[in-house]
Design a protein around this motif. Structure first.
Motif, PDB file in Angstrom:
ATOM      1  N   ARG A 223      14.737   4.872  -2.216  1.00 29.58           N
ATOM      2  CA  ARG A 223      15.076   5.675  -1.051  1.00 29.58           C
ATOM      3  C   ARG A 223      14.339   7.008  -1.086  1.00 29.58           C
ATOM      4  N   THR A 224      14.309   7.631  -2.278  1.00 28.45           N
ATOM      5  CA  THR A 224      13.639   8.926  -2.404  1.00 28.45           C
ATOM      6  C   THR A 224      12.158   8.808  -2.060  1.00 28.45           C
ATOM      7  N   LEU A 225      11.502   7.766  -2.558  1.00 28.54           N
ATOM      8  CA  LEU A 225      10.072   7.583  -2.315  1.00 28.54           C
ATOM      9  C   LEU A 225       9.782   7.375  -0.830  1.00 28.54           C
ATOM     10  N   HIS A 226      10.452   6.437  -0.206  1.00 28.46           N
ATOM     11  CA  HIS A 226      10.116   6.068   1.173  1.00 28.46           C
ATOM     12  C   HIS A 226      10.633   7.070   2.205  1.00 28.46           C
ATOM     13  N   LEU A 227      11.885   7.481   2.079  1.00 24.79           N
ATOM     14  CA  LEU A 227      12.420   8.438   3.041  1.00 24.79           C
ATOM     15  C   LEU A 227      11.814   9.823   2.823  1.00 24.79           C
ATOM     16  N   GLY A 228      11.476  10.129   1.559  1.00 26.53           N
ATOM     17  CA  GLY A 228      10.802  11.394   1.283  1.00 26.53           C
ATOM     18  C   GLY A 228       9.422  11.433   1.925  1.00 26.53           C
ATOM     19  N   THR A 229       8.711  10.300   1.919  1.00 29.54           N
ATOM     20  CA  THR A 229       7.396  10.225   2.569  1.00 29.54           C
ATOM     21  C   THR A 229       7.540  10.412   4.071  1.00 29.54           C
ATOM     22  N   CYS A 230       8.583   9.828   4.644  1.00 27.85           N
ATOM     23  CA  CYS A 230       8.836  10.014   6.084  1.00 27.85           C
ATOM     24  C   CYS A 230       9.078  11.486   6.396  1.00 27.85           C
ATOM     25  N   ARG A 231       9.814  12.170   5.540  1.00 24.10           N
ATOM     26  CA  ARG A 231      10.087  13.597   5.767  1.00 24.10           C
ATOM     27  C   ARG A 231       8.831  14.434   5.571  1.00 24.10           C
ATOM     28  N   ASP A 232       8.018  14.087   4.582  1.00 27.22           N
ATOM     29  CA  ASP A 232       6.792  14.851   4.335  1.00 27.22           C
ATOM     30  C   ASP A 232       5.887  14.864   5.561  1.00 27.22           C
ATOM     31  N   THR A 239      10.817   5.491  13.270  1.00 30.72           N
ATOM     32  CA  THR A 239      10.246   4.982  12.020  1.00 30.72           C
ATOM     33  C   THR A 239      11.210   5.205  10.863  1.00 30.72           C
ATOM     34  N   ARG A 240      11.786   6.403  10.785  1.00 31.44           N
ATOM     35  CA  ARG A 240      12.739   6.692   9.704  1.00 31.44           C
ATOM     36  C   ARG A 240      13.924   5.740   9.773  1.00 31.44           C
ATOM     37  N   ASN A 241      14.389   5.472  10.985  1.00 27.35           N
ATOM     38  CA  ASN A 241      15.526   4.559  11.131  1.00 27.35           C
ATOM     39  C   ASN A 241      15.171   3.148  10.688  1.00 27.35           C
ATOM     40  N   GLU A 242      13.967   2.690  11.033  1.00 27.45           N
ATOM     41  CA  GLU A 242      13.543   1.344  10.623  1.00 27.45           C
ATOM     42  C   GLU A 242      13.468   1.238   9.109  1.00 27.45           C
ATOM     43  N   VAL A 243      12.874   2.239   8.472  1.00 23.15           N
ATOM     44  CA  VAL A 243      12.744   2.222   7.006  1.00 23.15           C
ATOM     45  C   VAL A 243      14.124   2.268   6.355  1.00 23.15           C
ATOM     46  N   GLU A 244      14.985   3.136   6.871  1.00 20.34           N
ATOM     47  CA  GLU A 244      16.324   3.251   6.286  1.00 20.34           C
ATOM     48  C   GLU A 244      17.123   1.965   6.487  1.00 20.34           C
ATOM     49  N   CYS A 278       8.542  -1.775   4.398  1.00 18.60           N
ATOM     50  CA  CYS A 278       8.664  -0.317   4.551  1.00 18.60           C
ATOM     51  C   CYS A 278       7.285   0.333   4.594  1.00 18.60           C
ATOM     52  N   SER A 279       6.388  -0.123   3.732  1.00 14.15           N
ATOM     53  CA  SER A 279       5.067   0.483   3.592  1.00 14.15           C
ATOM     54  C   SER A 279       4.269   0.432   4.898  1.00 14.15           C
ATOM     55  N   VAL A 280       4.237  -0.723   5.554  1.00 18.19           N
ATOM     56  CA  VAL A 280       3.404  -0.846   6.760  1.00 18.19           C
ATOM     57  C   VAL A 280       3.944   0.005   7.904  1.00 18.19           C
ATOM     58  N   ARG A 281       5.243   0.183   7.964  1.00 16.26           N
ATOM     59  CA  ARG A 281       5.807   1.006   9.031  1.00 16.26           C
ATOM     60  C   ARG A 281       5.453   2.479   8.832  1.00 16.26           C
ATOM     61  N   ILE A 282       5.463   2.916   7.586  1.00 16.67           N
ATOM     62  CA  ILE A 282       5.076   4.293   7.289  1.00 16.67           C
ATOM     63  C   ILE A 282       3.590   4.506   7.579  1.00 16.67           C
ATOM     64  N   MET A 283       2.743   3.570   7.159  1.00 19.40           N
ATOM     65  CA  MET A 283       1.300   3.713   7.372  1.00 19.40           C
ATOM     66  C   MET A 283       0.957   3.711   8.867  1.00 19.40           C
ATOM     67  N   GLY A 291      -3.908  10.308  15.411  1.00 18.76           N
ATOM     68  CA  GLY A 291      -4.721   9.921  16.561  1.00 18.76           C
ATOM     69  C   GLY A 291      -5.358   8.555  16.500  1.00 18.76           C
ATOM     70  N   VAL A 292      -4.911   7.705  15.570  1.00 16.29           N
ATOM     71  CA  VAL A 292      -5.432   6.338  15.490  1.00 16.29           C
ATOM     72  C   VAL A 292      -4.340   5.383  15.977  1.00 16.29           C
ATOM     73  N   PRO A 293      -4.503   4.737  17.139  1.00 16.11           N
ATOM     74  CA  PRO A 293      -3.479   3.817  17.639  1.00 16.11           C
ATOM     75  C   PRO A 293      -3.236   2.680  16.637  1.00 16.11           C
ATOM     76  N   ALA A 294      -1.981   2.505  16.232  1.00 16.45           N
ATOM     77  CA  ALA A 294      -1.665   1.497  15.219  1.00 16.45           C
ATOM     78  C   ALA A 294      -0.281   0.919  15.475  1.00 16.45           C
ATOM     79  N   GLN A 295      -0.072  -0.290  14.960  1.00 17.26           N
ATOM     80  CA  GLN A 295       1.223  -0.954  15.090  1.00 17.26           C
ATOM     81  C   GLN A 295       1.494  -1.763  13.827  1.00 17.26           C
ATOM     82  N   ALA A 296       2.723  -1.674  13.326  1.00 19.17           N
ATOM     83  CA  ALA A 296       3.103  -2.403  12.117  1.00 19.17           C
ATOM     84  C   ALA A 296       3.528  -3.827  12.454  1.00 19.17           C
ATOM     85  N   PHE A 297       3.128  -4.764  11.592  1.00 19.37           N
ATOM     86  CA  PHE A 297       3.499  -6.176  11.759  1.00 19.37           C
ATOM     87  C   PHE A 297       3.925  -6.751  10.420  1.00 19.37           C
TER      88      PHE A 297
END
Length: 363
Positions: A223-232, A239-244, A278-283, A291-297
Motif C-alpha cells: 500500500r505504501t509503495l503504490h498509494l505513495g507513488t499516486c500521492r507523489d 486512478t487512486r481509487n482504482e489502485v486502492e 496496479c502498475s499499469v494504471r499508475i504508468m 501530455g502523452v495520451p495513454a490508457q491502461a489495459f
C-alpha cells in the motif's frame, strides 16, 4: 446576416453579373465544410477547388447539408462578408426527397451498428491515424513499436517518472542542444508492457505464505509503495481509487487464504496479478499527466488468451489473431496502450500467469 426569401432575385442577379469574377467551384465532398468556414480552401494540386481568373469581386455559392445557402463575398476592399438564406420551397422539396434516402440509410445503420462504426472509422482522415509525418515537415516518419519495462525500471516514483519521460521523448524527440531538430527517428508505441513495481511479485508471494502458514495478513508495504507513488504524482482521484480497490481486493483474498488454509495454483495466479494491474494504471496516469495520451489495459482486454495450466500457462493458437483484432478494433493507434505483462485469461475467464519472464512473451 440572414436574407429574406424575396432576396433570391438579388442573389441571382449577383451570380449573373458580367463583370470579371473569381469563381470557386467546390465538389460535394467539401460541401459540409463550407457551412463552418468563412473562406473557401484552395488547393489546385488536389483539384479540391477549381478557379478561373475573372474580376474584382469574389462570389461563392454553395448548398450545404443543413439546407441553407452560404454566400461568401469579398469586395474590392478585400473584406469578406457572409450571408445565409433559407432554401426556396422547390429546393426544400428536393431536399425532402433526398432526406428520404438518408432515412433509409439510417435504418440500415440502426440494424447493423457495428458496420456503421467500422464504416465511420474507414472514412476518417488517414492522417489522424497514420504514423507518417505531416506534409511538408522535415520530421521523419514515426515507427510503430512495442516497449517493455521490467520491475526494476518501475521500482519507485522516480523510476516511473523516468520511464514516462523516456517514452515521451521517443515519441517527440527533443531538439538538439543547439536548437536544431533532432535526428532521432520518432516512434509510435502501440503497446507498453509493464511488470509489477520493484519486488512487488515477490512481496505478494510472501504475503500468501504468511497468510497460509502464520495466519496473518499484511500488505501495508505494498500500500505504501503504490498509494505513495499516486500521492507523489498527485494522480487523479479515479486512478487512486482504482489502485486502492485492487489492493483491498488483494487483502480480502489473503483473508480468505488465512481462513480456509489453502492457496492453490489458481489462487496464486490471481494473487500475483495485482502487482501488474496496479502498475499499469499508475504508468498510464503519469503518461497522461505529462501530455502523452495513454490508457491502461489488463492483458485479457487486448486478447491475451491462454490454456488452463495455472502458474505456467501457454498462449492459445488463436491468441495472436485475437490480439491483432483487439488492437485494430478497440485501441486508437495514437493512444499508448499500457498493458500488464505476464498474465492472461483462460477460456473460462480465470486469471492465469505465463510464468517467470512472461512479460517478454507478451511484448
Amino acid at each position: 446576416m440572414r436574407l429574406h426569401r424575396d432576396s433570391l432575385a438579388t442573389l441571382t442577379a449577383l451570380l449573373s453579373v458580367n463583370t470579371a469574377t473569381n469563381a470557386f467551384l467546390v465538389p460535394s465532398t467539401t460541401q459540409s465544410q463550407l457551412c463552418h468556414r468563412r473562406s473557401l480552401p484552395v488547393n489546385p494540386n488536389q483539384n479540391e477547388v477549381l478557379s478561373s481568373p475573372q474580376p474584382s469581386s469574389t462570389i461563392a455559392l454553395q448548398k450545404c447539408n443543413t439546407r441553407s445557402i452560404i454566400l461568401s463575398m469579398a469586395g474590392e476592399d478585400g473584406e469578406e462578408h457572409e450571408e445565409m438564406e433559407t432554401e426556396t420551397d422547390e429546393e426544400m422539396d428536393d431536399a425532402s426527397s433526398s432526406s428520404e434516402t438518408t432515412d433509409d440509410d439510417s435504418d440500415e445503420e440502426e440494424e447493423a451498428p457495428g458496420k456503421a462504426i467500422t464504416s465511420f472509422k474507414r472514412n476518417l482522415n488517414p492522417r489522424r491515424t497514420s504514423a507518417t509525418s505531416r506534409p511538408g515537415s522535415s520530421m521523419k516518419p514515426a515507427i510503430d513499436v512495442t516497449m517493455k519495462f521490467g520491475g526494476s525500471s518501475l521500482a519507485s516514483s522516480e523510476r516511473v517518472d523516468h520511464v514516462a519521460n523516456l517514452i515521451k521523448d521517443r515519441i517527440r524527440p527533443p531538439p538538439m542542444e543547439d536548437g536544431t531538430e533532432s535526428e532521432e527517428t520518432p516512434v509510435r508505441p502501440r503497446a507498453v508492457i509493464c511488470s509489477a513495481m520493484g519486488k512487488t511479485t515477490n512481496s505478494l508471494l510472501a504475503a500468501g505464505e504468511m497468510a497460509l502458514d502464520l495466519q496473518r495478513v499484511d500488505i501495508e508495504a505494498l500500500r505504501t509503495l503504490h498509494l505513495g507513488t499516486c500521492r507523489d504524482f498527485d494522480l487523479p482521484e479515479t486512478t487512486r481509487n482504482e489502485v486502492e480497490q485492487l489492493l483491498d481486493e488483494c487483502q480480502d483474498m489473503l483473508n480468505g487464504v488465512k481462513l480456509i488454509q489453502e492457496l492453490s495454483p489458481k489462487s496464486l495466479d490471481q494473487l500475483v496479478s495485482y502487482g501488474e494491474r496496479c502498475s499499469v494504471r499508475i504508468m498510464a496516469a503519469r503518461l497522461n499527466q505529462i501530455g502523452v495520451p495513454a490508457q491502461a489495459f489488463d492483458a485479457w482486454d487486448v486478447g491475451v488468451l491462454t490454456d488452463d495450466n495455472y502458474g505456467d500457462a501457454k498462449l492459445l493458437p488463436t491468441a495472436i489473431d485475437s490480439i491483432k483484432e483487439q488492437f485494430a478494433r478497440r485501441i486508437d493507434p495514437n493512444v499508448v496502450a499500457v498493458v500488464t505483462g505476464f498474465i492472461g485469461h483462460n477460456t473460462k475467464g480465470r486469471i492465469t500467469t505465463l510464468g517467470r519472464g512472461g512479460s517478454d512473451l507478451t511484448a
